[in-house]
Design an enzyme around this catalytic site. Structure first.
Site, PDB file in Angstrom:
ATOM      1  N   ASP A 103      -4.539  24.700 -59.660  1.00 53.35           N
ATOM      2  CA  ASP A 103      -4.448  25.016 -61.083  1.00 53.35           C
ATOM      3  C   ASP A 103      -3.583  26.259 -61.198  1.00 53.35           C
ATOM      4  OD1 ASP A 103      -6.114  22.948 -61.892  1.00 53.35           O
ATOM      5  OD2 ASP A 103      -7.925  24.153 -61.649  1.00 53.35           O
ATOM      6  N   ASP A 135     -10.566  15.148 -69.065  1.00 52.55           N
ATOM      7  CA  ASP A 135     -11.536  16.240 -69.053  1.00 52.55           C
ATOM      8  C   ASP A 135     -12.620  15.866 -70.049  1.00 52.55           C
ATOM      9  OD1 ASP A 135      -9.844  17.658 -67.345  1.00 52.55           O
ATOM     10  OD2 ASP A 135      -8.842  18.680 -69.004  1.00 52.55           O
TER      11      ASP A 135
END
Length: 252
Positions: free
Chosen positions: A11, A130
């Site tokens: 990330d 998500d």
């Protein structure tokens, strides 16, 4: 039977790898180029690179960093963040990515999945989802790095993504993300039972047993993790040796 895949995730925010808990409280985890090189050498099956603020900030993923990471790898490389149209996909593939991951853009305009599959093949298109398990008991999808609920059910959206041509589903449980309490195995199993494309588990890895459970209980095809790898809590060789001892087919 296909080997189960172990996938480190980078990330990236402002050029640095970061890791948070439940999508907030980010801390630095290292240089993405160095981490990518290390994971490739350690025996990771793939690498995922997500520019986690690109969609929220309305900008494109850094192609130059993608190039630098790709140059160090000998494994498949997936890139996501800020990919909104076909020319973004072309730019990432030209920079060295093997696949692209789309999330917010696909929720806003699902036809993007059809377009990527038609132009480049389903194998290039990873749809990342998500989702959060709400108090109502329903898994709701979120956009913009977990910031915006979009009123879509996880399982219905995953089915639509598959029908439109997605090659894989990357499911991150926002409830489990960074908690190190294990993956969302019940939801994973439901996805695996209803889809015909591979499901990648994400969110919650804390120990080797959690990967085992994602494969055996959750029936995931791959397991993605970040912090446990970045901070040296689990190494990929030891994880794969453990999984093999548990009779899970992995590439050593």
């Amino acid at each position: 039977m296909l080997a189960k895949r172990i996938i480190p995730c980078l990330d990236v925010k402002d050029g640095q790898t970061v890791k948070g808990t439940n999508f907030v409280n980010l801390r630095l985890a290292g240089d993405p180029v160095e981490l990518g090189r290390a994971y490739s050498r350690q025996g990771a099956d793939e690498l995922v690179f997500l520019d986690i603020t690109a969609s929220h900030e309305g900008r494109k993923t850094f192609a130059d960093m993608v190039e630098r990471v790709a140059a160090t790898l000998s494994i498949p490389f997936t890139v996501g963040g800020g990919i909104n149209e076909l020319k973004d996909v072309e730019r990432m593939l030209s920079a060295g990515a093997d696949k692209v991951s789309i999330n917010s853009a696909a929720l806003r305009r699902p036809e993007l999945i059809d377009e990527i599959a038609a132009h480049y093949g389903s194998q290039v298109c990873v749809v990342a989802i998500d989702a959060r398990l709400e108090e109502s008991g329903e898994w709701q999808c979120y956009a913009n790095g977990g910031r915006i609920p979009v009123g879509r059910n996880l399982f219905e959206w995953a089915q639509e993504a598959q029908q439109r041509g997605a090659g894989e589903i990357l499911f991150t449980s926002m409830n489990h993300d960074g908690t190190k309490n294990g993956f969302a195995n019940e939801a994973l199993r439901q996805l695996a039972d209803t889809l015909t494309i591979p499901v990648i588990a994400s969110g919650g890895a804390g120990k080797k047993e959690h990967f085992r459970d994602a494969f055996l209980t959750g029936r995931a095809d791959a397991a993605l993790a970040a912090g446990v790898f970045h901070f040296g809590e689990i190494t990929i060789p030891e994880l794969k040796n453990y999984l093999q001892a548990e009779n899970i087919n992995v590439r050593l």
